[in-house]
Design an enzyme around this catalytic site. Structure first.
Site, short mmCIF file in Angstrom:
data_model
loop_
_atom_site.label_atom_id
_atom_site.label_comp_id
_atom_site.label_asym_id
_atom_site.label_seq_id
_atom_site.Cartn_x
_atom_site.Cartn_y
_atom_site.Cartn_z
N VAL A 16 12.83 -3.32 2.22
CA VAL A 16 12.82 -3.66 0.79
C VAL A 16 11.38 -3.58 0.30
O VAL A 16 10.45 -4.04 0.97
CB VAL A 16 13.36 -5.08 0.55
CG1 VAL A 16 13.31 -5.42 -0.94
CG2 VAL A 16 14.79 -5.21 1.07
N GLY A 18 8.73 -2.59 -3.56
CA GLY A 18 8.66 -2.47 -5.00
C GLY A 18 9.38 -1.22 -5.49
O GLY A 18 9.82 -1.14 -6.63
N PHE A 19 9.50 -0.21 -4.63
CA PHE A 19 10.14 1.06 -4.98
C PHE A 19 11.66 0.94 -5.01
O PHE A 19 12.36 1.71 -5.65
CB PHE A 19 9.76 2.13 -3.97
CG PHE A 19 10.03 1.72 -2.54
CD1 PHE A 19 11.30 1.82 -2.00
CD2 PHE A 19 9.03 1.20 -1.75
CE1 PHE A 19 11.56 1.42 -0.70
CE2 PHE A 19 9.27 0.81 -0.45
CZ PHE A 19 10.55 0.91 0.07
N GLY A 20 12.22 -0.02 -4.24
CA GLY A 20 13.66 -0.14 -4.08
C GLY A 20 14.01 -0.50 -2.64
O GLY A 20 13.21 -1.09 -1.93
N VAL A 22 15.62 0.55 1.34
CA VAL A 22 15.84 1.59 2.33
C VAL A 22 17.06 1.18 3.15
O VAL A 22 17.15 0.05 3.64
CB VAL A 22 14.62 1.77 3.26
CG1 VAL A 22 14.93 2.82 4.33
CG2 VAL A 22 13.39 2.18 2.46
N ASP A 133 -2.69 6.11 0.98
CA ASP A 133 -2.16 4.77 1.24
C ASP A 133 -1.94 4.56 2.73
O ASP A 133 -0.86 4.12 3.15
CB ASP A 133 -0.87 4.54 0.46
CG ASP A 133 -0.55 3.05 0.28
OD1 ASP A 133 -1.46 2.22 0.48
OD2 ASP A 133 0.60 2.73 -0.05
N ASN A 138 2.88 1.74 6.58
CA ASN A 138 3.31 3.11 6.32
C ASN A 138 3.29 3.98 7.58
O ASN A 138 3.40 5.21 7.49
CB ASN A 138 2.43 3.75 5.24
CG ASN A 138 2.79 3.23 3.85
OD1 ASN A 138 3.89 2.72 3.64
ND2 ASN A 138 1.87 3.34 2.92
#
Length: 349
Positions: A16, A18-20, A22, A133, A138
């Site tokens: 989870v 800020g983008f949505g 997974v 980033d 990541n």
């Protein structure tokens, strides 16, 4: 995509942000497991990053870069489909987690994989790609614990590969994650490969210390991991920053060499930082040195858990850590002369 995730059932959510969300999904009649990133609707920034990620990943092929399998852009839905990374992200194996701690050798191997992936972005494609980033969250780990750089939503294309740093710099709005940002980048709004090298250096310290790069509740001296590491290095008390889970695993010489390359990435003058290719060479040297020390001193008792099992700790044990007894971070006296070729002959920005 709805079928692959049982209509985006929350049971299948594995991440989870800020983008949505997974989701873990299954395609090809259930034979292929994938990660499905469903971006939030109505975000202009989300649309830009969605398109950017497709553009970037569709042209990249490397063992240490996550693979984009496909995407969906219809009915206001923005969905990206990636190969599934069974072992999650690197950060979730370093701190604030119930996962078993990674062994020192395993952490080194992960750092080498990331460095190879970034070197490919900087030198292995027609135009330099700057991720923007780089951080432990990541970096994804597959079922064999192979590290893969992910999340290219903020990535930018620089100049043609092989051109000077001045040509490959990009004037751009500052983007990235606090704690990892190159001070030169956010002060001057000029992005280069060496901005990425700085972020990678912070990640190396994060791997060594098992803590977040920025802790606001810590005392001032320890708030910034980068500043704390520099302070300890200069005082000869570097073992203070080492993750307690790693005590007894790191050979003193390996600790010195690893910290030297990490701190060289953080030099204030970006032109003096090593290239990712040089960093790969140093980290491989550190791993070989650690392996030879383990094989020589602890061959009778050393054991590891197979890396293919993501649920188990790959622990190992050698001798105790050691401090750097003298010298400042500019010296790099423990690293072979030919390793920092670009540090000795920096390119112009």
């Amino acid at each position: 995509m709805r079928t692959a995730t049982n209509n985006f059932d929350e049971v299948f959510v594995v991440g989870v942000g800020g983008f949505g969300n997974v989701y873990k999904g299954h395609i090809d009649n259930g034979s292929t497991t994938v990660a499905i990133k469903r971006l939030k609707q109505g975000s202009w920034q989300g649309i830009r990053e969605f398109k950017n990620e497709i553009e970037m990943l569709s042209q990249l092929r490397h063992p240490n870069i996550v693979s984009l399998i496909g995407y969906c852009y219809e009915s206001n839905e923005m969905i990206l489909v990636y190969e599934f990374m069974d072992c999650g992200n690197l950060r979730d194996h370093l701190y604030n987690t119930d996962n078993p701690s990674l062994s020192w050798k395993h952490r080194l191997q992960t750092c080498i994989g990331v460095a190879r992936g970034l070197d490919y972005l900087h030198t292995g494609v027609k135009q330099v790609i700057i991720h923007r980033d780089v951080k432990s969250a990541n970096i994804l780990l597959d079922e064999k614990w192979e590290a893969k750089v992910s999340d290219f939503g903020l990535a930018r294309i620089g100049g043609p590969m092989g051109i000077s740093m001045m040509t490959t710099s990009v004037n751009t709005e500052v983007k990235g994650s606090i704690g990892y940002l190159d001070p030169e980048y956010y002060k001057r709004n000029i992005l280069t490969e060496k901005s990425e090298v700085y972020s990678f250096g912070v990640m190396l310290l994060e791997v060594l210390s098992g803590r977040h790069p920025l802790l606001h509740w810590e005392e001032k001296q320890r708030m910034s991991l980068a500043n704390w590491a520099k302070h300890c290095y200069e005082k000869g008390t570097l073992s203070e920053i080492v993750d307690s889970e790693l005590k007894g695993q790191i050979k003193p010489q390996c600790l010195n060499k690893f910290s030297e390359v990490a701190l060289s990435c953080l030099l204030e003058d970006g032109t003096q930082r090593p290239s990712m290719k040089d960093i790969v060479g140093v980290l491989e040297f550190v791993l070989q040195f650690q392996d030879s020390a383990v094989n020589y001193e602890d061959s009778s008792s050393h054991s590891t858990v197979p890396l293919s099992d993501c649920s188990e700790n790959t622990g190992s044990s050698t001798t105790s850590d050691g401090d750097r007894s003298n010298g400042r971070m500019e010296s790099f006296v423990l690293i072979p002369d030919d390793v920092f070729s670009e540090t000795k002959n920096p390119k112009g920005r």
